[in-house]
Design a protein around this motif. Structure first.
Motif, PDB file in Angstrom:
ATOM      1  N   SER A 186      22.108  -2.320  27.432  1.00 24.78           N
ATOM      2  CA  SER A 186      20.804  -2.832  27.021  1.00 24.78           C
ATOM      3  C   SER A 186      19.696  -1.809  27.149  1.00 24.78           C
ATOM      4  N   SER A 187      19.943  -0.687  27.793  1.00 23.91           N
ATOM      5  CA  SER A 187      18.914   0.334  27.959  1.00 23.91           C
ATOM      6  C   SER A 187      19.229   1.599  27.174  1.00 23.91           C
ATOM      7  N   THR A 188      20.183   1.513  26.250  1.00 26.19           N
ATOM      8  CA  THR A 188      20.710   2.700  25.589  1.00 26.19           C
ATOM      9  C   THR A 188      20.582   2.602  24.072  1.00 26.19           C
ATOM     10  N   THR A 189      20.182   3.698  23.462  1.00 29.84           N
ATOM     11  CA  THR A 189      20.220   3.797  22.008  1.00 29.84           C
ATOM     12  C   THR A 189      21.671   3.869  21.542  1.00 29.84           C
ATOM     13  N   MET A 190      21.967   3.114  20.493  1.00 28.68           N
ATOM     14  CA  MET A 190      23.316   3.101  19.928  1.00 28.68           C
ATOM     15  C   MET A 190      23.276   3.579  18.481  1.00 28.68           C
ATOM     16  N   GLY A 191      24.350   4.205  18.061  1.00 23.32           N
ATOM     17  CA  GLY A 191      24.384   4.726  16.704  1.00 23.32           C
ATOM     18  C   GLY A 191      25.693   4.439  16.006  1.00 23.32           C
ATOM     19  N   TRP A 192      25.639   4.525  14.678  1.00 30.14           N
ATOM     20  CA  TRP A 192      26.829   4.470  13.842  1.00 30.14           C
ATOM     21  C   TRP A 192      26.941   5.797  13.085  1.00 30.14           C
ATOM     22  N   PHE A 193      28.133   6.319  13.036  1.00 26.12           N
ATOM     23  CA  PHE A 193      28.445   7.522  12.275  1.00 26.12           C
ATOM     24  C   PHE A 193      29.645   7.226  11.390  1.00 26.12           C
ATOM     25  N   ALA A 233      23.265   5.320  11.083  1.00 23.91           N
ATOM     26  CA  ALA A 233      22.148   4.511  11.552  1.00 23.91           C
ATOM     27  C   ALA A 233      22.113   4.531  13.070  1.00 23.91           C
ATOM     28  N   ALA A 234      20.936   4.231  13.620  1.00 25.82           N
ATOM     29  CA  ALA A 234      20.792   4.124  15.061  1.00 25.82           C
ATOM     30  C   ALA A 234      19.753   3.058  15.376  1.00 25.82           C
ATOM     31  N   ILE A 235      19.854   2.532  16.592  1.00 30.14           N
ATOM     32  CA  ILE A 235      18.934   1.486  17.012  1.00 30.14           C
ATOM     33  C   ILE A 235      18.560   1.721  18.464  1.00 30.14           C
ATOM     34  N   CYS A 291      31.113   3.834  16.186  1.00 31.04           N
ATOM     35  CA  CYS A 291      29.889   3.579  16.937  1.00 31.04           C
ATOM     36  C   CYS A 291      29.869   4.510  18.138  1.00 31.04           C
ATOM     37  N   ALA A 292      28.682   4.764  18.634  1.00 28.00           N
ATOM     38  CA  ALA A 292      28.522   5.732  19.709  1.00 28.00           C
ATOM     39  C   ALA A 292      27.310   5.375  20.555  1.00 28.00           C
ATOM     40  N   ARG A 293      27.407   5.770  21.803  1.00 27.56           N
ATOM     41  CA  ARG A 293      26.299   5.569  22.730  1.00 27.56           C
ATOM     42  C   ARG A 293      25.571   6.886  22.926  1.00 27.56           C
ATOM     43  N   ARG A 294      24.255   6.839  22.805  1.00 31.96           N
ATOM     44  CA  ARG A 294      23.490   8.065  22.985  1.00 31.96           C
ATOM     45  C   ARG A 294      23.398   8.407  24.466  1.00 31.96           C
ATOM     46  N   SER A 295      23.609   9.658  24.735  1.00 28.86           N
ATOM     47  CA  SER A 295      23.562  10.125  26.112  1.00 28.86           C
ATOM     48  C   SER A 295      22.143  10.008  26.664  1.00 28.86           C
ATOM     49  N   PRO A 296      22.015   9.630  27.924  1.00 29.43           N
ATOM     50  CA  PRO A 296      20.683   9.640  28.547  1.00 29.43           C
ATOM     51  C   PRO A 296      20.121  11.041  28.696  1.00 29.43           C
ATOM     52  N   GLY A 307      18.897  15.990  18.517  1.00 27.93           N
ATOM     53  CA  GLY A 307      18.229  14.958  17.762  1.00 27.93           C
ATOM     54  C   GLY A 307      19.045  13.694  17.636  1.00 27.93           C
ATOM     55  N   LEU A 308      18.360  12.619  17.244  1.00 31.02           N
ATOM     56  CA  LEU A 308      18.978  11.310  17.123  1.00 31.02           C
ATOM     57  C   LEU A 308      20.145  11.319  16.147  1.00 31.02           C
ATOM     58  N   ARG A 309      20.045  12.126  15.102  1.00 35.27           N
ATOM     59  CA  ARG A 309      21.063  12.152  14.056  1.00 35.27           C
ATOM     60  C   ARG A 309      22.192  13.145  14.338  1.00 35.27           C
ATOM     61  N   ASP A 310      22.116  13.834  15.445  1.00 32.57           N
ATOM     62  CA  ASP A 310      23.116  14.829  15.796  1.00 32.57           C
ATOM     63  C   ASP A 310      24.220  14.179  16.626  1.00 32.57           C
ATOM     64  N   PRO A 311      25.483  14.274  16.196  1.00 37.78           N
ATOM     65  CA  PRO A 311      26.559  13.655  16.981  1.00 37.78           C
ATOM     66  C   PRO A 311      26.624  14.164  18.426  1.00 37.78           C
ATOM     67  N   ARG A 312      26.143  15.356  18.665  1.00 36.26           N
ATOM     68  CA  ARG A 312      26.180  15.909  20.018  1.00 36.26           C
ATOM     69  C   ARG A 312      25.272  15.156  20.982  1.00 36.26           C
ATOM     70  N   SER A 313      24.388  14.297  20.437  1.00 33.72           N
ATOM     71  CA  SER A 313      23.519  13.490  21.293  1.00 33.72           C
ATOM     72  C   SER A 313      24.252  12.321  21.941  1.00 33.72           C
ATOM     73  N   TYR A 314      25.458  12.044  21.487  1.00 40.42           N
ATOM     74  CA  TYR A 314      26.175  10.834  21.884  1.00 40.42           C
ATOM     75  C   TYR A 314      27.354  11.209  22.772  1.00 40.42           C
ATOM     76  N   ASP A 315      27.499  10.470  23.860  1.00 44.25           N
ATOM     77  CA  ASP A 315      28.521  10.853  24.843  1.00 44.25           C
ATOM     78  C   ASP A 315      29.704   9.905  24.924  1.00 44.25           C
ATOM     79  N   SER A 316      29.652   8.792  24.231  1.00 42.45           N
ATOM     80  CA  SER A 316      30.780   7.855  24.231  1.00 42.45           C
ATOM     81  C   SER A 316      30.988   7.369  22.806  1.00 42.45           C
ATOM     82  N   TRP A 317      32.260   7.311  22.397  1.00 42.66           N
ATOM     83  CA  TRP A 317      32.616   6.971  21.027  1.00 42.66           C
ATOM     84  C   TRP A 317      33.726   5.933  21.000  1.00 42.66           C
TER      85      TRP A 317
END
Length: 126
Positions: free
Chosen positions: A30-37, A49-51, A96-101, A106-116
């Motif tokens: 609930s405190s994390t930005t989530m994305g779709w790639f 997309a991301a939210i 789907c992916a969870r953005r790393s704290p 950037g938001l659109r960079d897959p390297r921003s996300y640490d769980s897939w």
């Protein structure tokens, strides 16, 4: 450890719709930005997309803007991707992916996300 499980992919005709779901575990959803790639054969993984954690802010790739809608239900630890007016170019494995704290990219960079998640196949026939 966070686990993400996508579902809802399949085969659909052009112009059709699909709704992807991503169920997550972990207390930080609930405190994390989530994305779709997505990743098509022979192509790099690309942002869809991301939210933001609150659901108030959403972001889309230009190629899906106006056709796809990302949403989340924090009570269910689930993020969704509603895909309408699908075209053959949308064919890909969707992740789907969870953005790393630790935000280093950037938001659109897959390297921003640490769980897939493991991905779900979407195939759009013409």
């Amino acid at each position: 450890q966070v686990q993400l499980v996508e579902s809802g992919g399949g085969l659909v005709q052009a112009g059709g719709s699909l709704r992807l779901s991503c169920a997550t575990s972990g207390r930080t959803f609930s405190s994390t930005t989530m994305g779709w790639f997505r990743q098509a054969p022979g192509k790099e993984r690309e942002f869809v997309a991301a939210i933001a954690w609150s659901g108030d802010n959403t972001y889309y790739a230009n190629s899906v803007k106006g056709r796809f809608t990302i949403s989340r239900d924090n009570a269910k630890n689930t993020v969704y991707l509603q895909m309408n007016s699908l075209i053959p170019e949308d064919t890909a494995v969707y992740y789907c992916a969870r953005r790393s704290p630790l935000v280093m990219y950037g938001l659109r960079d897959p390297r921003s996300y640490d769980s897939w998640g493991q991905g779900t196949q979407v195939t759009v026939s013409s």
